[in-house]
Design a protein around this motif. Structure first.
Motif, PDB file in Angstrom:
ATOM      1  N   VAL A  71       8.006   3.393 -14.412  1.00 49.33           N
ATOM      2  CA  VAL A  71       7.659   2.730 -13.155  1.00 49.33           C
ATOM      3  C   VAL A  71       8.076   1.262 -13.206  1.00 49.33           C
ATOM      4  O   VAL A  71       7.731   0.534 -14.134  1.00 49.33           O
ATOM      5  N   THR A  72       8.803   0.832 -12.180  1.00 49.57           N
ATOM      6  CA  THR A  72       9.197  -0.570 -12.068  1.00 49.57           C
ATOM      7  C   THR A  72       8.092  -1.390 -11.420  1.00 49.57           C
ATOM      8  O   THR A  72       7.703  -2.443 -11.925  1.00 49.57           O
ATOM      9  N   ALA A  73       7.586  -0.906 -10.278  1.00 51.21           N
ATOM     10  CA  ALA A  73       6.517  -1.626  -9.579  1.00 51.21           C
ATOM     11  C   ALA A  73       5.698  -0.644  -8.773  1.00 51.21           C
ATOM     12  O   ALA A  73       6.222   0.351  -8.254  1.00 51.21           O
ATOM     13  N   SER A  74       4.429  -0.928  -8.662  1.00 54.27           N
ATOM     14  CA  SER A  74       3.514  -0.133  -7.849  1.00 54.27           C
ATOM     15  C   SER A  74       3.169  -0.921  -6.594  1.00 54.27           C
ATOM     16  O   SER A  74       2.751  -2.081  -6.670  1.00 54.27           O
ATOM     17  N   LEU A  75       3.362  -0.287  -5.450  1.00 51.34           N
ATOM     18  CA  LEU A  75       3.158  -0.942  -4.165  1.00 51.34           C
ATOM     19  C   LEU A  75       1.730  -0.732  -3.696  1.00 51.34           C
ATOM     20  O   LEU A  75       1.193   0.379  -3.777  1.00 51.34           O
ATOM     21  N   VAL A  76       1.135  -1.794  -3.188  1.00 50.33           N
ATOM     22  CA  VAL A  76      -0.234  -1.732  -2.675  1.00 50.33           C
ATOM     23  C   VAL A  76      -0.235  -2.324  -1.270  1.00 50.33           C
ATOM     24  O   VAL A  76       0.051  -3.513  -1.089  1.00 50.33           O
ATOM     25  N   GLY A  77      -0.526  -1.504  -0.278  1.00 52.53           N
ATOM     26  CA  GLY A  77      -0.611  -1.991   1.091  1.00 52.53           C
ATOM     27  C   GLY A  77      -1.791  -2.938   1.240  1.00 52.53           C
ATOM     28  O   GLY A  77      -2.930  -2.565   0.930  1.00 52.53           O
ATOM     29  N   THR A  78      -1.521  -4.157   1.700  1.00 52.04           N
ATOM     30  CA  THR A  78      -2.559  -5.184   1.710  1.00 52.04           C
ATOM     31  C   THR A  78      -2.379  -6.108   2.900  1.00 52.04           C
ATOM     32  O   THR A  78      -1.352  -6.765   3.025  1.00 52.04           O
ATOM     33  N   SER A  79      -3.388  -6.154   3.765  1.00 53.50           N
ATOM     34  CA  SER A  79      -3.353  -7.101   4.888  1.00 53.50           C
ATOM     35  C   SER A  79      -4.521  -8.078   4.808  1.00 53.50           C
ATOM     36  O   SER A  79      -4.971  -8.607   5.807  1.00 53.50           O
ATOM     37  N   SER A  80      -4.995  -8.311   3.587  1.00 59.33           N
ATOM     38  CA  SER A  80      -6.132  -9.196   3.354  1.00 59.33           C
ATOM     39  C   SER A  80      -5.814 -10.126   2.194  1.00 59.33           C
ATOM     40  O   SER A  80      -5.399  -9.663   1.111  1.00 59.33           O
ATOM     41  N   VAL A  81      -5.987 -11.421   2.391  1.00 58.89           N
ATOM     42  CA  VAL A  81      -5.757 -12.382   1.313  1.00 58.89           C
ATOM     43  C   VAL A  81      -6.676 -12.091   0.142  1.00 58.89           C
ATOM     44  O   VAL A  81      -6.276 -12.191  -1.031  1.00 58.89           O
ATOM     45  N   GLU A  82      -7.915 -11.710   0.434  1.00 59.52           N
ATOM     46  CA  GLU A  82      -8.867 -11.412  -0.634  1.00 59.52           C
ATOM     47  C   GLU A  82      -8.383 -10.240  -1.485  1.00 59.52           C
ATOM     48  O   GLU A  82      -8.516 -10.256  -2.720  1.00 59.52           O
ATOM     49  N   HIS A  83      -7.813  -9.223  -0.847  1.00 60.58           N
ATOM     50  CA  HIS A  83      -7.306  -8.083  -1.604  1.00 60.58           C
ATOM     51  C   HIS A  83      -6.054  -8.453  -2.386  1.00 60.58           C
ATOM     52  O   HIS A  83      -5.822  -7.926  -3.485  1.00 60.58           O
ATOM     53  N   VAL A  84      -5.223  -9.327  -1.842  1.00 68.60           N
ATOM     54  CA  VAL A  84      -4.082  -9.822  -2.600  1.00 68.60           C
ATOM     55  C   VAL A  84      -4.570 -10.494  -3.883  1.00 68.60           C
ATOM     56  O   VAL A  84      -4.035 -10.249  -4.977  1.00 68.60           O
ATOM     57  N   GLU A  85      -5.570 -11.329  -3.770  1.00 67.85           N
ATOM     58  CA  GLU A  85      -6.098 -12.018  -4.943  1.00 67.85           C
ATOM     59  C   GLU A  85      -6.663 -11.016  -5.961  1.00 67.85           C
ATOM     60  O   GLU A  85      -6.471 -11.175  -7.174  1.00 67.85           O
ATOM     61  N   GLU A  86      -7.337  -9.987  -5.470  1.00 67.73           N
ATOM     62  CA  GLU A  86      -7.859  -8.944  -6.348  1.00 67.73           C
ATOM     63  C   GLU A  86      -6.713  -8.228  -7.067  1.00 67.73           C
ATOM     64  O   GLU A  86      -6.777  -7.966  -8.280  1.00 67.73           O
ATOM     65  N   ASN A  87      -5.641  -7.922  -6.329  1.00 66.19           N
ATOM     66  CA  ASN A  87      -4.500  -7.231  -6.928  1.00 66.19           C
ATOM     67  C   ASN A  87      -3.814  -8.093  -7.978  1.00 66.19           C
ATOM     68  O   ASN A  87      -3.379  -7.589  -9.024  1.00 66.19           O
ATOM     69  N   LEU A  88      -3.719  -9.382  -7.708  1.00 63.15           N
ATOM     70  CA  LEU A  88      -3.078 -10.278  -8.666  1.00 63.15           C
ATOM     71  C   LEU A  88      -3.858 -10.331  -9.978  1.00 63.15           C
ATOM     72  O   LEU A  88      -3.265 -10.431 -11.064  1.00 63.15           O
TER      73      LEU A  88
END
Length: 362
Positions: A327-344
């Motif tokens: 796997v090169t990258a796993s995509l996560v659908g995100t329309s929330s800044v808070e969820h982006v921060e969680e993913n990071l």
């Protein structure tokens, strides 16, 4: 266009904030092993603004893979990606932008009569040959892909799209034989090879939902070896020295692990999984539905959760998806800044090694 120098520079700026394997090779460049997707949500201004903020936060926080499609949210997702990319504090050459063509795209909102819209906008204007449409909404005819690619370039406001996917070609299997679909793919690849030679795209791929992760006798199956062979034929026909086929996209998560467990693609060593075969063939793999479109933000199976680092279930699910070999990258659908921060934050952990990942399925 994303470049080797640009993506390495991006990595140098962020790599100390993440785990050792967070950035991974993509051609002669590097990409984050977590990407941001833009599929879900209504076609409204309010959702546009949430995506805009989330994409900017992702780009400025360590994610340099953005995935979209022209039909997502009636072309609004592409347009938001373009706006966020232009405004974010990153260089265009640092970011891999991927989009897709295949499904008929509405414009800004869903029309009252979708069938009439398709006739007026696409069929009567000779953009889509009527006999290429399946279900009234899907085509991979070269002329249609040409039109969609041009619209995507405009929506994204870029000169070159880094990765252009043929979107869910298995949809055509509902009305066509497998051989006919391979022929369609080869014709589509020829057109994309021409567009790559012209500089409109850097590379192309195939985004799928079922075709690469089902058994060979399944109605929706397509063979990766045959797809690669057709791409090579297309490149030779156009006169390109090598194919521009670079990647596949498919769903992969803890409850949809077929891309790892189903061995349906013939190799010299016998049937292999899509992940294994793609890796051996030199294709990058981008996984979709990494948290099951939100469904895996709840509880994970105990045997999986025990092996994964991270503070939240969503982070563990992301780390599971990007743990899979190949796997090169796993995509996560995100329309929330808070969820982006969680993913990071998930990227701060090195995911499972290959041996530990294999053990999950023993």
């Amino acid at each position: 266009m994303a470049t080797s120098t640009g993506t390495w520079s991006y990595r140098d700026r962020f790599h100390e904030e993440f785990g050792r394997t967070y950035f991974r090779r993509y051609g002669d460049g590097l990409v984050s092993s977590i990407g941001i997707g833009t599929y879900l949500g209504d076609p409204t201004d309010a959702v546009d603004e949430r995506y805009y903020d989330a994409i900017r936060a992702a780009l400025e926080g360590g994610i340099n893979v953005v995935d979209t499609a022209i039909n997502y949210r009636c072309q609004r997702s592409e347009r938001v990606v373009g706006r966020a990319l232009a405004d974010a504090d990153v260089g265009r050459e640092e970011v891999v932008v991927a989009t897709k063509g295949g499904f008929i795209a509405f414009d800004e909102d869903r029309p009252e009569d979708p069938g009439q819209y398709v006739l007026d906008e696409y069929v009567e204007t000779d953009i889509v040959p009527r006999d290429s449409l399946v279900g009234g909404h899907h085509s991979i005819h070269p002329d249609f892909l040409d039109d969609q690619l041009d619209r995507s370039l405009s929506n994204l406001d870029v000169e070159t799209i880094d990765l252009y996917y043929v979107h869910n070609p298995e949809t055509q299997l509902a009305e066509r034989s497998r051989g006919a679909v391979y022929d369609q793919l080869e014709a589509a690849f020829e057109r994309l090879e021409e567009r790559a030679a012209a500089g409109d795209i850097a590379h192309y791929g195939v985004a799928s939902w079922e075709c690469f992760r089902v058994p060979a006798d399944h109605d929706r199956y397509l063979s990766l070896p045959e797809v690669i062979s057709r791409a090579r034929s297309a490149a030779a026909t156009v006169g390109n020295a090598a194919t521009h086929l670079r990647a596949i996209q498919l769903p992969f998560n803890v409850v949809m692990a077929d891309a790892f467990t189903v061995k349906a693609h013939e190799s010299q060593d016998g049937p292999q999984s899509a992940l294994w075969f793609a890796h051996e063939a030199g294709l990058n793999v981008f996984t979709s539905a990494s948290i099951g479109q939100g469904e895996l933000a709840g509880e994970l199976p105990a045997e999986v959760a025990a092996r994964l680092e991270g503070e939240t279930t969503a982070q563990r699910a992301i780390n599971f998806a990007r743990s899979a070999p190949g796997v090169t990258a796993s995509l996560v659908g995100t329309s929330s800044v808070e969820h982006v921060e969680e993913n990071l934050i998930a990227g701060e952990y090195d995911p499972l090694g290959a041996d530990a990942f294999d053990a999950v399925f023993e």
